[in-house]
Design a protein around this motif. Structure first.
Motif, PDB file in Angstrom:
ATOM      1  N   ILE A   1       0.664  -1.296   0.104  1.00 28.50           N
ATOM      2  CA  ILE A   1      -0.083  -0.054   0.026  1.00 28.50           C
ATOM      3  C   ILE A   1       0.895   1.326  -0.079  1.00 28.50           C
ATOM      4  CG2 ILE A   1      -1.747   1.318   1.403  1.00 28.50           C
ATOM      5  CD1 ILE A   1      -2.881  -1.471   2.460  1.00 28.50           C
ATOM      6  N   ARG A   2       2.008   1.281   0.877  1.00 27.09           N
ATOM      7  CA  ARG A   2       2.707   2.316   1.059  1.00 27.09           C
ATOM      8  C   ARG A   2       3.556   2.844  -0.277  1.00 27.09           C
ATOM      9  NH1 ARG A   2       4.013   1.521   7.371  1.00 27.09           N
ATOM     10  NH2 ARG A   2       2.085   2.593   8.287  1.00 27.09           N
ATOM     11  N   ALA A   3       4.269   1.806  -0.748  1.00 28.76           N
ATOM     12  CA  ALA A   3       4.989   1.805  -1.713  1.00 28.76           C
ATOM     13  C   ALA A   3       4.217   2.369  -3.045  1.00 28.76           C
ATOM     14  CB  ALA A   3       5.459   0.546  -2.388  1.00 28.76           C
ATOM     15  N   GLU A   4       3.046   2.025  -3.278  1.00 29.90           N
ATOM     16  CA  GLU A   4       2.074   2.622  -4.315  1.00 29.90           C
ATOM     17  C   GLU A   4       1.790   4.139  -3.911  1.00 29.90           C
ATOM     18  OE1 GLU A   4      -2.005   1.778  -6.774  1.00 29.90           O
ATOM     19  OE2 GLU A   4      -1.198   0.218  -5.160  1.00 29.90           O
ATOM     20  N   ARG A   5       1.304   4.068  -2.714  1.00 25.52           N
ATOM     21  CA  ARG A   5       0.898   5.538  -2.293  1.00 25.52           C
ATOM     22  C   ARG A   5       1.824   6.585  -2.009  1.00 25.52           C
ATOM     23  NH1 ARG A   5      -0.170   9.526  -1.110  1.00 25.52           N
ATOM     24  NH2 ARG A   5      -2.112  10.309   0.209  1.00 25.52           N
ATOM     25  N   CYS A   6       2.863   6.327  -1.572  1.00 27.63           N
ATOM     26  CA  CYS A   6       3.709   7.304  -0.920  1.00 27.63           C
ATOM     27  C   CYS A   6       5.323   6.630  -1.094  1.00 27.63           C
ATOM     28  CB  CYS A   6       3.766   7.965   0.297  1.00 27.63           C
ATOM     29  SG  CYS A   6       3.314   6.378   1.593  1.00 27.63           S
ATOM     30  N   PRO A   7       5.761   6.269  -2.177  1.00 28.52           N
ATOM     31  CA  PRO A   7       7.103   5.713  -2.383  1.00 28.52           C
ATOM     32  C   PRO A   7       8.149   6.564  -1.835  1.00 28.52           C
ATOM     33  CG  PRO A   7       6.104   6.376  -4.587  1.00 28.52           C
ATOM     34  CD  PRO A   7       5.105   6.359  -3.833  1.00 28.52           C
ATOM     35  N   GLY A   8       9.076   6.143  -1.099  1.00 30.81           N
ATOM     36  CA  GLY A   8      10.265   6.945  -0.528  1.00 30.81           C
ATOM     37  C   GLY A   8       9.901   7.599   0.606  1.00 30.81           C
ATOM     38  N   GLN A   9       8.540   7.620   0.798  1.00 21.11           N
ATOM     39  CA  GLN A   9       8.258   8.479   2.038  1.00 21.11           C
ATOM     40  C   GLN A   9       8.654   7.526   3.397  1.00 21.11           C
ATOM     41  OE1 GLN A   9       7.566  11.699   1.878  1.00 21.11           O
ATOM     42  NE2 GLN A   9       8.175  11.280  -0.574  1.00 21.11           N
ATOM     43  N   TYR A  10       8.458   8.403   4.379  1.00 21.14           N
ATOM     44  CA  TYR A  10       8.701   7.624   5.622  1.00 21.14           C
ATOM     45  C   TYR A  10       7.876   6.468   6.379  1.00 21.14           C
ATOM     46  CZ  TYR A  10       5.038   9.504   8.788  1.00 21.14           C
ATOM     47  OH  TYR A  10       3.953   9.607   9.360  1.00 21.14           O
ATOM     48  N   THR A  11       6.637   6.337   5.656  1.00 24.67           N
ATOM     49  CA  THR A  11       5.851   5.284   6.136  1.00 24.67           C
ATOM     50  C   THR A  11       6.381   4.085   5.126  1.00 24.67           C
ATOM     51  OG1 THR A  11       4.131   5.959   4.601  1.00 24.67           O
ATOM     52  CG2 THR A  11       3.919   6.645   6.697  1.00 24.67           C
ATOM     53  N   HIS A  12       6.721   4.460   3.832  1.00 21.31           N
ATOM     54  CA  HIS A  12       7.073   3.174   3.164  1.00 21.31           C
ATOM     55  C   HIS A  12       8.489   2.850   3.617  1.00 21.31           C
ATOM     56  CE1 HIS A  12       9.165   2.490  -0.960  1.00 21.31           C
ATOM     57  NE2 HIS A  12       8.800   1.224  -0.327  1.00 21.31           N
ATOM     58  N   VAL A  13       9.293   3.667   4.159  1.00 24.70           N
ATOM     59  CA  VAL A  13      10.492   3.095   4.724  1.00 24.70           C
ATOM     60  C   VAL A  13      10.305   2.513   5.996  1.00 24.70           C
ATOM     61  CG1 VAL A  13      12.738   3.967   5.760  1.00 24.70           C
ATOM     62  CG2 VAL A  13      11.975   5.081   3.678  1.00 24.70           C
ATOM     63  N   GLN A  14       9.465   2.927   6.656  1.00 25.87           N
ATOM     64  CA  GLN A  14       9.229   2.136   7.846  1.00 25.87           C
ATOM     65  C   GLN A  14       8.844   0.818   7.994  1.00 25.87           C
ATOM     66  OE1 GLN A  14       5.307   2.954   9.616  1.00 25.87           O
ATOM     67  NE2 GLN A  14       6.179   3.482  11.624  1.00 25.87           N
ATOM     68  N   SER A  15       7.897   0.485   6.727  1.00 23.09           N
ATOM     69  CA  SER A  15       7.585  -0.930   6.548  1.00 23.09           C
ATOM     70  C   SER A  15       8.629  -1.696   6.202  1.00 23.09           C
ATOM     71  CB  SER A  15       6.459  -0.953   5.457  1.00 23.09           C
ATOM     72  OG  SER A  15       5.272  -0.345   5.825  1.00 23.09           O
ATOM     73  N   LEU A  16       9.580  -1.308   5.412  1.00 31.15           N
ATOM     74  CA  LEU A  16      10.884  -1.917   4.569  1.00 31.15           C
ATOM     75  C   LEU A  16      11.666  -2.269   6.122  1.00 31.15           C
ATOM     76  CD1 LEU A  16      11.908   0.242   1.803  1.00 31.15           C
ATOM     77  CD2 LEU A  16      11.186  -2.370   1.488  1.00 31.15           C
ATOM     78  N   VAL A  17      11.968  -1.235   6.864  1.00 31.36           N
ATOM     79  CA  VAL A  17      12.606  -1.559   8.202  1.00 31.36           C
ATOM     80  C   VAL A  17      11.968  -2.590   9.144  1.00 31.36           C
ATOM     81  CG1 VAL A  17      13.371  -0.653  10.365  1.00 31.36           C
ATOM     82  CG2 VAL A  17      13.707   0.873   8.255  1.00 31.36           C
ATOM     83  N   GLN A  18      10.585  -2.686   9.228  1.00 32.30           N
ATOM     84  CA  GLN A  18       9.890  -3.802   9.871  1.00 32.30           C
ATOM     85  C   GLN A  18      10.034  -5.164   9.292  1.00 32.30           C
ATOM     86  OE1 GLN A  18       6.164  -1.645   9.714  1.00 32.30           O
ATOM     87  NE2 GLN A  18       6.266  -1.093  11.701  1.00 32.30           N
ATOM     88  N   LEU A  19      10.218  -5.074   8.251  1.00 34.93           N
ATOM     89  CA  LEU A  19      10.579  -6.367   7.246  1.00 34.93           C
ATOM     90  C   LEU A  19      11.807  -6.875   7.589  1.00 34.93           C
ATOM     91  CD1 LEU A  19       8.530  -6.141   4.067  1.00 34.93           C
ATOM     92  CD2 LEU A  19       8.115  -7.635   5.999  1.00 34.93           C
ATOM     93  N   MET A  20      12.712  -5.842   7.541  1.00 35.64           N
ATOM     94  CA  MET A  20      14.330  -6.044   7.879  1.00 35.64           C
ATOM     95  C   MET A  20      14.192  -6.699   9.291  1.00 35.64           C
ATOM     96  SD  MET A  20      16.111  -2.680   6.875  1.00 35.64           S
ATOM     97  CE  MET A  20      18.027  -3.681   7.358  1.00 35.64           C
ATOM     98  N   GLU A  21      13.554  -6.362  10.340  1.00 33.68           N
ATOM     99  CA  GLU A  21      13.306  -6.858  11.661  1.00 33.68           C
ATOM    100  C   GLU A  21      13.022  -8.251  11.617  1.00 33.68           C
ATOM    101  OE1 GLU A  21      11.865  -6.006  16.132  1.00 33.68           O
ATOM    102  OE2 GLU A  21      11.146  -4.745  14.703  1.00 33.68           O
ATOM    103  N   VAL A  22      11.899  -8.540  10.820  1.00 33.79           N
ATOM    104  CA  VAL A  22      11.516  -9.960  10.513  1.00 33.79           C
ATOM    105  C   VAL A  22      12.376 -10.882  10.208  1.00 33.79           C
ATOM    106  CG1 VAL A  22       9.589 -11.438   9.653  1.00 33.79           C
ATOM    107  CG2 VAL A  22       8.804  -9.031  10.456  1.00 33.79           C
TER     108      VAL A  22
END
Length: 717
Positions: free
Chosen positions: A600-621
């Protein structure tokens, strides 16, 4: 007509006489001399009944015929009427449009060999229950050796129905355009003009809208003179549940094709006045406890409001004010629910403001566009640029609502960019203008206080933040009462303050209270869902997983039930669900939720902080699932956004977290160079954050970060 009737009886008539009484005397003299029983059949009686000069004459003939027991009369008419003092001796059979089941039966009987498949219902709907249309459609499908498939027929009916069913190859009495244009032409010239004007409304309409478009003094008058008389003729359809009228489909197409509005500029002006009021009312209610009813009304008004925004291309000095008011008061609603035309609409508004208005109006449009970029598109830099353009036009004009508004908007935008110290200065300017002014500034006072309270949270000044948010709460209750959605929003903000302090118990208390008020006041579903997610987040922090799960299930059900599509809301709830699974140690489900939010975030706001937040959360997983290579790939993606994002959100912690996960991944893989490089990036990021907080004089945060820097540097040595 009399000549034809008399000819049937071989009655000689004087062709020079034009008096109806003469013809009647000749006719009835012949009837009295004959003992036969007769049936008189009058077809298309509306040709006489619709005309004032022949209406009484034809009705008198019917009454005279009915006086004889041996005479029966049948007549067909699209005009309903009553015969005075004869109600007991005649019967009316009203032929309504066919119901769906009857339409299907007739269509299948007319084209028995055709395999309709999935296109049966669309064809039936487009035939509108009119037997002539169904017969012609069936004939076209049946003939020509199946050259037209049901799919192609649907495409034709959607795009060129009137043209296709009015071809010269059809008999004249079957050409749809001719049949229905003759129906329209039998209206009086005044009534025909009124329906042509109503046809300017593309969708359905209520009595109030019809009254405004036709410029009638009362709704009762427009009902009695225009709307109700044509219901029985099926010129109009009426939805009793919604209390809305609509012009019958084929008749609407005929009006669009063959009839022109005489005073089009005046009608455009009425349309703008009428439906700008509708849009502003819906927008106002959308942000209140009337959210559900406003959204339901928008669903039926949508075609009318889409046309309203397009009318900006025809704006004049007379209609200009309507569009500027819509642009400034309905910004978020227009962008959210009519995004396809909003950008062009605001561009034309700005050009119109330059032509007809003054700098203040141009600035108002810039503020609205800036709000779209800030709150909807997430382009904070472009939003700030639009706000600054507006400020240049306003700051030399003295105190005004527009000036206070642009100060508040700039402050809020800078807060989102983590430029909190500068943000606070603009918010104070807005507050100082608003607090000393009239009632029209009241909402700006609340907005400035709320934004200042949140800004102070990010500055770490929790005591000051609490004081301002409590002041905002007091003023909000004074304006709206103790129980109001706006009260719930302020209480929720106090919960955010305690959450940032790390006090989950107090944060939960305020989040729960904010949610309770929102639910009691039937706040917009989106606002309620966000509060549910906030409460669930604190439950997760307090290890109350069962309670969090129940609340998040309710939030997801509400999203599905109310068809909430707002990207930030859906992704925030999905992310919170992922955090719950991460807390439980259910890494597969956590990964699934974080991935949904990422899409959702990559389509809606690519490169913005919520998009980056989701990437970092997937790094933790990925680290928890020992997927170290995947963690490193995700980290490289995060780093591509670093330079651009830190300029907007300099206090964003995601890049620090990213390098911490990279450090763990490289360590598990035994990659010493990668681990050392990640450590260096951590120190650099901590130093950057330390400088940011030092510029804002947040000494507590500077001290905390400095300790971390020394600790890590000692390990590097």
């Amino acid at each position: 007509m009399y000549v034809n009737i008399c000819a049937c009886f071989s009655v000689h008539v004087d062709s020079q006489s034009k008096e109806p009484t003469f013809w009647e005397s000749q006719l009835f003299e012949q009837l009295l001399s004959n003992e036969c029983k007769y049936i008189f059949f009058f077809d298309n009686a509306e040709y006489f009944l619709d005309k004032e000069e022949t209406r009484d004459t034809i009705q008198n003939l019917f009454i005279s015929l009915l006086n004889y027991n041996y005479i029966k009369v049948l007549l067909t008419s699209t005009t309903k009427f009553q015969l005075v003092n004869r109600r007991r001796i005649y019967h009316i059979c009203e032929v309504s449009p066919l119901k769906r089941v009857d339409s299907v039966e007739l269509l299948r009987a007319e084209a028995p060999e055709v395999a309709f498949g999935d296109y049966l219902d669309p064809i039936v709907e487009l035939s509108e229950g009119i037997p002539l249309l169904i017969l012609m459609i069936g004939s076209e499908l049946r003939n020509n050796d199946g050259l037209l498939s049901p799919k192609e027929m649907v495409e034709i009916l959607v795009s060129i129905r009137l043209t296709t069913l009015s071809l010269e190859t059809f008999p004249e009495e079957e050409r749809i355009a001719k049949v229905y244009c003759s129906f329209i032409d039998r209206l009086s010239p005044v009534l025909k003009d009124r329906y042509t004007i109503l046809n300017f409304i593309p969708g359905s309409f209520n009595t109030e809208e019809a009254q405004s478009m036709l410029d009638f003094q009362t709704q009762a008058t427009v009902k009695s003179q225009v709307l109700v008389p044509q219901l029985s003729r099926h010129f109009l359809n009426y939805d009793l549940a919604k209390r809305r009228f609509n012009i019958q489909g084929i008749l609407r197409e005929c009006l669009n094709t063959f009839y022109a509005i005489q005073n089009l500029p005046e009608i455009r002006s009425r349309y703008s006045r009428t439906f700008s009021a509708v849009l502003m009312d819906i927008s106002r209610r959308f942000h209140s406890h009337e959210y559900a009813s406003a959204l339901a009304e928008f669903a039926v008004e949508q075609p009318n409001l889409q046309k309203l925004l397009a009318e900006i291309y025809h704006t004049t000095q007379d209609t200009y004010a309507f569009f500027i008011q819509m642009a400034t008061e309905c910004t978020s609603f227009i962008e959210k629910y009519m995004p396809g035309i909003s950008e062009d609409f605001y561009g034309e508004c700005k050009r119109a403001a330059s032509r007809y208005g003054k700098n203040t109006d141009v600035a108002k449009v810039d503020i609205s566009v800036g709000t779209i970029y800030t709150n909807v598109k997430g382009d904070l830099k472009e939003g700030l640029r639009m706000y600054k353009d507006a400020l240049k036009l306003l700051e030399d004009g003295g105190k005004s609502v527009a000036l206070a508004t642009v100060y508040q908007r700039i402050g809020y935008n800078l807060m989102l960019q983590d430029q909190n110290f500068t943000a606070l200065s603009y918010l104070k300017k807005s507050y100082c203008i608003s607090i000393s002014s009239g009632n029209e500034y009241r909402l700006l006072v609340l907005q400035s206080l709320n934004s200042m309270g949140i800004t102070l949270i990010w500055l770490g000044r929790y005591d000051k933040s609490e004081k301002i948010l409590l002041k905002s709460l007091e003023k909000t209750k004074t304006i709206h009462g103790d129980i109001h959605p706006a009260v719930g929003v302020v209480i929720n903000n106090i919960g955010i303050m305690y959450h940032q302090k790390g006090d989950s118990v107090m944060a939960l208390k305020y989040f729960q209270e904010g949610l309770r008020i929102k639910q009691e006041t039937r706040a917009p579903h989106q606002s309620t869902v966000l509060s549910q997610a906030n409460v669930a987040l604190e439950y997760i922090n307090l290890n109350k997983i069962h309670e969090a799960n129940e609340l998040l299930n309710d939030a997801q059900s509400l999203i599905q039930k109310e068809n909430i599509r707002e990207a930030n809301t859906v992704s925030y709830v999905t992310t919170t669900v992922g955090r719950m699974y991460l807390k439980e140690g259910n890494f597969d489900k956590a990964e699934e939720m974080f991935t949904k939010a990422l899409v959702i975030r990559a389509e809606r706001c690519p490169g913005q902080y919520t998009h980056v937040q989701s990437l970092v959360q997937l790094m933790e997983v990925a680290v928890e699932k020992s997927q170290y290579a995947k963690c490193i790939d995700l980290g490289k993606t995060v780093q591509t956004f670093w330079k651009n994002l830190v300029t907007q959100r300099p206090k964003l912690p995601h890049f620090l977290e990213c390098n911490e996960f990279l450090k763990r991944a490289y360590a598990y893989l035994g990659d010493r160079d990668g681990e050392r490089h990640a450590n260096e990036n951590i120190v650099n990021e901590l130093c950057r954050l330390c400088d940011t907080y030092r510029a804002e004089r947040n000494e507590a945060k500077v001290k905390e970060l400095s300790v971390k820097i020394r600790t890590i540097r000692s390990t590097l040595v």
